[in-house]
Design an enzyme around this catalytic site. Structure first.
Site, PDB file in Angstrom:
ATOM      1  N   VAL A  84       2.520  59.626  73.366  1.00 20.36           N
ATOM      2  CA  VAL A  84       2.945  58.567  74.294  1.00 20.36           C
ATOM      3  C   VAL A  84       3.401  57.288  73.579  1.00 20.36           C
ATOM      4  O   VAL A  84       3.848  56.344  74.228  1.00 20.36           O
ATOM      5  CB  VAL A  84       1.879  58.207  75.368  1.00 20.36           C
ATOM      6  CG1 VAL A  84       1.728  59.304  76.397  1.00 20.36           C
ATOM      7  CG2 VAL A  84       0.566  57.808  74.755  1.00 20.36           C
ATOM      8  N   SER A 131      -0.595  61.386  70.512  1.00 19.90           N
ATOM      9  CA  SER A 131      -0.998  62.803  70.602  1.00 19.90           C
ATOM     10  C   SER A 131      -0.470  63.672  69.465  1.00 19.90           C
ATOM     11  O   SER A 131      -0.913  64.807  69.317  1.00 19.90           O
ATOM     12  CB  SER A 131      -0.537  63.396  71.924  1.00 19.90           C
ATOM     13  OG  SER A 131      -1.368  62.950  72.953  1.00 19.90           O
ATOM     14  N   TYR A 150     -11.550  60.073  68.456  1.00 22.96           N
ATOM     15  CA  TYR A 150     -10.332  60.416  69.204  1.00 22.96           C
ATOM     16  C   TYR A 150      -9.414  59.195  69.379  1.00 22.96           C
ATOM     17  O   TYR A 150      -8.208  59.272  69.132  1.00 22.96           O
ATOM     18  CB  TYR A 150     -10.718  61.028  70.561  1.00 22.96           C
ATOM     19  CG  TYR A 150      -9.526  61.262  71.446  1.00 22.96           C
ATOM     20  CD1 TYR A 150      -8.664  62.336  71.223  1.00 22.96           C
ATOM     21  CD2 TYR A 150      -9.222  60.380  72.482  1.00 22.96           C
ATOM     22  CE1 TYR A 150      -7.547  62.530  72.017  1.00 22.96           C
ATOM     23  CE2 TYR A 150      -8.107  60.571  73.285  1.00 22.96           C
ATOM     24  CZ  TYR A 150      -7.271  61.642  73.037  1.00 22.96           C
ATOM     25  OH  TYR A 150      -6.143  61.825  73.813  1.00 22.96           O
ATOM     26  N   TYR A 155       3.101  69.388  76.804  1.00 21.45           N
ATOM     27  CA  TYR A 155       2.341  69.445  78.071  1.00 21.45           C
ATOM     28  C   TYR A 155       3.087  70.239  79.129  1.00 21.45           C
ATOM     29  O   TYR A 155       3.621  71.293  78.823  1.00 21.45           O
ATOM     30  CB  TYR A 155       1.989  68.017  78.546  1.00 21.45           C
ATOM     31  CG  TYR A 155       1.429  67.238  77.421  1.00 21.45           C
ATOM     32  CD1 TYR A 155       0.176  67.568  76.907  1.00 21.45           C
ATOM     33  CD2 TYR A 155       2.149  66.238  76.785  1.00 21.45           C
ATOM     34  CE1 TYR A 155      -0.335  66.902  75.819  1.00 21.45           C
ATOM     35  CE2 TYR A 155       1.634  65.560  75.693  1.00 21.45           C
ATOM     36  CZ  TYR A 155       0.402  65.902  75.223  1.00 21.45           C
ATOM     37  OH  TYR A 155      -0.109  65.262  74.147  1.00 21.45           O
ATOM     38  N   LYS A 188      -3.023  65.163  67.332  1.00 22.88           N
ATOM     39  CA  LYS A 188      -3.793  66.352  67.739  1.00 22.88           C
ATOM     40  C   LYS A 188      -3.453  67.566  66.865  1.00 22.88           C
ATOM     41  O   LYS A 188      -4.247  68.488  66.738  1.00 22.88           O
ATOM     42  CB  LYS A 188      -3.539  66.645  69.222  1.00 22.88           C
ATOM     43  CG  LYS A 188      -4.057  65.527  70.136  1.00 22.88           C
ATOM     44  CD  LYS A 188      -3.577  65.690  71.573  1.00 22.88           C
ATOM     45  CE  LYS A 188      -4.052  64.538  72.453  1.00 22.88           C
ATOM     46  NZ  LYS A 188      -3.481  64.589  73.814  1.00 22.88           N
TER      47      LYS A 188
END
Ligand code: DON
Length: 323
Positions: A267, A70, A197, A249, A73
């Site tokens: 992760v 992530s 992605y 998050y 991102k």
């Protein structure tokens, strides 16, 4: 407390952090929902700092490549903002979600407009923005080019085994993308968008490479060695604000409370932290806590930021309190 900028002192701090992390027994659990990530050895820990002036400080397994997941991102957000500016916010929000990174529930309430670009749903939309008008392979190349240019390193690569593993098991991401598409918030096909992605998440690099990569975020969007900019200062400020409020998050509040710098987790166990104007920091340890953030990389950043006085909430006092 005075901030520490001196490379020698910082080397001492990260050496002692790395030494302590080797001995930690409780290390979290690897992300086993992506089978290829479940094979990574838990007993690894790396940390790297690149200061604004380019000095590099590393300790532990700082040269071992890992899956940035992530953290990618941040890269697609950078490209998407450069591509469509503020109109991006019509398709993705900028509020913390308070839900897990792969949550589906909020998406239905909010009619296919994801809460922010860092939860999976929001990152699928930003991948779609980057993809529009080109082929998936070209979009992946564009993301890789950004990594290589920002890090000044052509050895950064997509780990095809991880990408395949994600594509085979990414049922939740498929559900998210289908729902976003049903709400007319994808311009490309679900499979093309996910193919970008999954591959962006599978980019691999070491802590040293990641800390180099993140330096443009510490320098207001600028590449230090040239007059080139990756992104404007104004947009860099926005990205950092989102990293602070949404980068971990449903643990983002706790991150700000404990650590107090903009950060993005993945992760794969990596974390990129930015101290604006001062440094880019990458820490990595594959075991995760129950929110999907690296247990020991979080602890390492906590230690480093505390010892270096780097929390954004630890301001130097610039005026006299007497009179
Ligand atoms: O889509 C996924 O679930 C992963 N490729 C990325 C998730 C992730 O890294 C969340 N980070 N903590």
């Amino acid at each position: 407390m005075a901030r520490v900028y001196d490379a020698q002192t910082l080397q001492g701090i990260v050496d002692s952090i790395a030494e302590r992390m080797v001995g930690e027994v409780e290390r979290g659990v690897v992300a086993n929902y992506i089978p290829e990530l479940a094979t990574v050895n838990l007993n690894q820990f790396g940390i790297a700092i690149v200061l604004a002036n380019g000095e590099v400080i590393c300790a532990g397994d700082a040269e071992v490549p890992f899956s940035i997941q992530s953290i990618s991102k941040v890269l697609t957000l950078t490209l998407a903002l450069e591509r469509c500016g503020a109109t991006l916010w019509q398709r993705v929000g900028r509020e913390p979600s308070g839900d897990p990174f792969n949550s589906i529930i909020q998406l239905e309430y909010e009619k296919g407009v994801p809460r922010n670009p860092f939860i999976n749903a929001g990152a699928i939309v930003t991948a779609d923005v980057v993809l529009e008008g080109q082929k998936p392979d070209q979009a992946v190349d564009q993301i890789l080019d950004l990594c290589r240019r920002a890090a000044g390193d052509d050895d950064i690569f997509v780990d095809q085994n991880v990408a395949k593993s994600e594509a085979q098991t990414g049922h939740r991401n498929r559900a998210l993308a289908q729902f976003i598409s049903a709400e007319n918030n994808l311009r490309c096909t679900v499979e093309d968008t996910l193919s970008v992605y999954f591959r962006q998440c599978s980019i691999a690099m070491s802590c040293r490479q990641l800390a180099h990569l993140g330096r443009y975020l510490a320098l207001g969007g600028q590449l230090a060695e040239t007059d080139d900019a990756i992104i404007t200062q104004e947009r860099t400020r926005r990205i950092l604000a989102l990293m602070m409020t949404c980068g971990a998050y449903d643990a983002s509040g706790d991150f700000a409370f404990r650590i107090g710098i903009p950060a993005k987790t993945g992760v794969g166990g990596g974390i990129l932290g930015i101290v604006p104007g001062v440094a880019s920091v990458a820490a990595w340890c594959p075991g995760l806590d129950n929110k999907g953030n690296s247990l020991l990389a979080t602890r390492a950043l906590d230690d480093l930021v505390r010892q270096a006085g780097w929390s954004l909430f630890t301001g130097d006092v610039h005026f006299s309190l007497e009179e």
